[in-house]
Motif scaffolding. Sequence first.
Motif, PDB file in Angstrom:
ATOM      1  N   TRP A  48       5.673   3.481  12.117  1.00  0.00           N
ATOM      2  CA  TRP A  48       6.745   4.424  11.859  1.00  0.00           C
ATOM      3  C   TRP A  48       7.158   4.537  10.392  1.00  0.00           C
ATOM      4  O   TRP A  48       7.806   5.528  10.011  1.00  0.00           O
ATOM      5  CB  TRP A  48       7.964   4.067  12.715  1.00  0.00           C
ATOM      6  N   LEU A  49       6.811   3.581   9.547  1.00  0.00           N
ATOM      7  CA  LEU A  49       7.289   3.638   8.172  1.00  0.00           C
ATOM      8  C   LEU A  49       6.899   4.940   7.465  1.00  0.00           C
ATOM      9  O   LEU A  49       7.758   5.567   6.818  1.00  0.00           O
ATOM     10  CB  LEU A  49       6.795   2.429   7.377  1.00  0.00           C
ATOM     11  N   PRO A  50       5.652   5.403   7.527  1.00  0.00           N
ATOM     12  CA  PRO A  50       5.329   6.654   6.823  1.00  0.00           C
ATOM     13  C   PRO A  50       6.181   7.834   7.277  1.00  0.00           C
ATOM     14  O   PRO A  50       6.591   8.662   6.455  1.00  0.00           O
ATOM     15  CB  PRO A  50       3.841   6.857   7.158  1.00  0.00           C
ATOM     16  N   GLN A  51       6.449   7.918   8.579  1.00  0.00           N
ATOM     17  CA  GLN A  51       7.258   9.032   9.080  1.00  0.00           C
ATOM     18  C   GLN A  51       8.724   8.885   8.691  1.00  0.00           C
ATOM     19  O   GLN A  51       9.407   9.873   8.402  1.00  0.00           O
ATOM     20  CB  GLN A  51       7.120   9.107  10.599  1.00  0.00           C
ATOM     21  N   GLU A  69       4.618  -0.668  11.064  1.00  0.00           N
ATOM     22  CA  GLU A  69       3.592   0.048  10.319  1.00  0.00           C
ATOM     23  C   GLU A  69       3.365   1.448  10.888  1.00  0.00           C
ATOM     24  O   GLU A  69       3.028   2.375  10.142  1.00  0.00           O
ATOM     25  CB  GLU A  69       2.304  -0.771  10.324  1.00  0.00           C
ATOM     26  N   GLU A  93       0.818  -1.214   0.000  1.00  0.00           N
ATOM     27  CA  GLU A  93       0.000   0.000   0.000  1.00  0.00           C
ATOM     28  C   GLU A  93       0.851   1.262   0.000  1.00  0.00           C
ATOM     29  O   GLU A  93       0.430   2.313  -0.502  1.00  0.00           O
ATOM     30  CB  GLU A  93      -0.933  -0.011   1.215  1.00  0.00           C
ATOM     31  N   HIS A  94       2.048   1.152   0.564  1.00  0.00           N
ATOM     32  CA  HIS A  94       2.958   2.304   0.610  1.00  0.00           C
ATOM     33  C   HIS A  94       4.048   2.207  -0.457  1.00  0.00           C
ATOM     34  O   HIS A  94       5.034   2.956  -0.415  1.00  0.00           O
ATOM     35  CB  HIS A  94       3.581   2.416   2.000  1.00  0.00           C
ATOM     36  N   GLN A  98       6.409   0.181  -0.995  1.00  0.00           N
ATOM     37  CA  GLN A  98       7.699   0.067  -0.338  1.00  0.00           C
ATOM     38  C   GLN A  98       8.233  -1.356  -0.414  1.00  0.00           C
ATOM     39  O   GLN A  98       7.540  -2.312  -0.072  1.00  0.00           O
ATOM     40  CB  GLN A  98       7.602   0.481   1.137  1.00  0.00           C
ATOM     41  N   LYS A 121       9.745   7.510   5.943  1.00  0.00           N
ATOM     42  CA  LYS A 121       9.817   7.832   4.521  1.00  0.00           C
ATOM     43  C   LYS A 121       9.820   9.341   4.274  1.00  0.00           C
ATOM     44  O   LYS A 121      10.311   9.806   3.237  1.00  0.00           O
ATOM     45  CB  LYS A 121       8.643   7.179   3.778  1.00  0.00           C
ATOM     46  N   GLU A 122       9.278  10.111   5.205  1.00  0.00           N
ATOM     47  CA  GLU A 122       9.305  11.564   5.064  1.00  0.00           C
ATOM     48  C   GLU A 122      10.701  12.138   5.285  1.00  0.00           C
ATOM     49  O   GLU A 122      11.030  13.211   4.767  1.00  0.00           O
ATOM     50  CB  GLU A 122       8.331  12.205   6.053  1.00  0.00           C
TER      51      GLU A 122
END
Length: 456
Positions: A348-351, A346, A192-193, A195, A353-354
Motif C-alpha cells: 500500500w505504500l506507493p498508493q 509494501e 527504494e521508494h 521513504q 504516497k499518491e
Amino acid sequence: MLYSLTSTVALVLTAATITGAQNTSSTNATTTTSTASGPPAQVSPAWLSSVTPLSGNVKAYPEGGNGTLPTGPLASLTFDYSGYPEGWKSPSATSAEVLAAVNAIDWSAVPNSAVRKADSKGDLTMTGYDSEKDPDCWWSASGCVKSKNPLIPADAAACPQVGDWGLTYDDGPLTADAGTYAEPHLYDFLAEHNQKAGLFYIGSNVIAAPAAAQRALADGHTLCVHTWSHPAMTSLSNNNVVAELYWTLKAIKEVTGVTSKCWRPPYGDVDDRVRAIAWQMGLTTVLWDLDTDDWNMPGDGGGNLSPETVDGYFESWISNRKNGTDKTGHIVLQHELNNSTVLMAEKWLPQVKEAFNVVPWNQCFNISTPYWETNFVYPVSNGSVPVVATASSAIPVSTAAVTSSSPSPVAKPSASDNTNANAVLSPAESAASPRMSVSSPVAMFLGMIAIAAYAV
C-alpha cells in the motif's frame, strides 16, 4: 497493536518544552526551557552517560536520495547482550541501573494514579473507572491524548497539517527468525521508494537484531522506544515502568549510538502517571489516530483478521483523501511484526504516497532533533533540514571488536495491541480536537516550533 491542555496556555507550554529540547548540544545537555506552571523540564538521561555504543554507526542524518542509502544483506555484527534482561520478559526493577534512573525522577511531579490490572494479552480491567470524567487521561478507557493536568505534556496523536500521513512501524527490528521477511526486507523497500518512517523498537528485538537497527539509523529513519517486553504500561508499578523504558533506551543507545526522545506505549495504554514518568526520562509520548489493525492478520504473533479487511481500511482512507472528505492529518499505526504486516506495508505504500504527503511522525511536528545527540538533524515539515547548532557527541564510540555471540532467538509476543481496534477519530472528534485543525491554537505553536527551528 493498538496505540491507539485543555487550554491554549498548556498547549503553548508543551510546544516550548519540545522546542527547547531541540536546542541542546550534547548527550549530557542541560535542562530544556520550562516554566513553573508547565511540564517539568526534560534533561538528557545522565544514567546512560557511561554506555559505549558499538562501532560502525553513522554519525549524522544521511544526505542525498535513495541511491545513496545502503541496501542488501546486513553487515555481520555480533553483540554482547550479557547484563541485559531476558528477551520479551518483564525486566527487574531492582537492578542498580534501573534504580539510578528511578532516583533521577522528581516523583512529586508524577500523579498517584492507580496501577491497573491486565491479563497476559494486555486486556485491561476498567471496572470502577469513570471514563466520562477520566481523571487520569487514560487512553485505554477514553482515547484521551490531552491531559487536563498542566504538568503533563500532550501526546503527539495526529499530524497537524491536512494531508500528512505520519508513517510509523512498531515492534521492530524484525529479527532473523522471521525468515525472508526479516530486516532489511522492509528497510530496503523503503529505501527504494526514498521513504523515511518512525520506527518504534522493542528493546528485546534491538539486541537480537543489532545490525538491522544500525541499518535503520543509516537509512534516516527515526528510532523510538516501544518498551522492552510489550506490557500494558498502566498495569505496572512506577519502578517497573522505568525498567521497561530504561532497558530499551539503553539497547538503542548501545547498538546505534543515539538516545531516543520518543516512545509509544504498547496497546496505546498510557495515563498521566506513565506519561509523567516517560517525560522525565526524556521521552515524548506518540500515539496515532488511524490504525491499520495489520497485526491481527494471520501470521507469527498475529490473529485471524482477513487481509481484505485491512485492504479496505487503506482503500477508504485513500478514497476519502482524494475526494476531499478527509480534511485532517494523521499518524498511522503499522507494524514490522511478520511477513503479513511487511507485505501489507509494501503493497500500500506507493498508493498512499499518491494521495498523502508521507513523512515520519516527527517531521510533521517540525521536530528536527529526535535524539539527545544533536548531530542528527532531520527534515522539518517543508522538507528542508534546518541548521542546528551542534557539538561533538559526548557518547564514547567503541573501537574494540565485539567478540561475543549473537543472542539466541527471542519469542514473539503471544498477542498484540487490540484494546480499541481500528480506532479512528470521528468527524466530531476531529472538529473538536485542536490537533486536527490547522486553524487551531496548535497550529500557532507549531508555527512557533518551525520559527525556533530555523532560528537556531
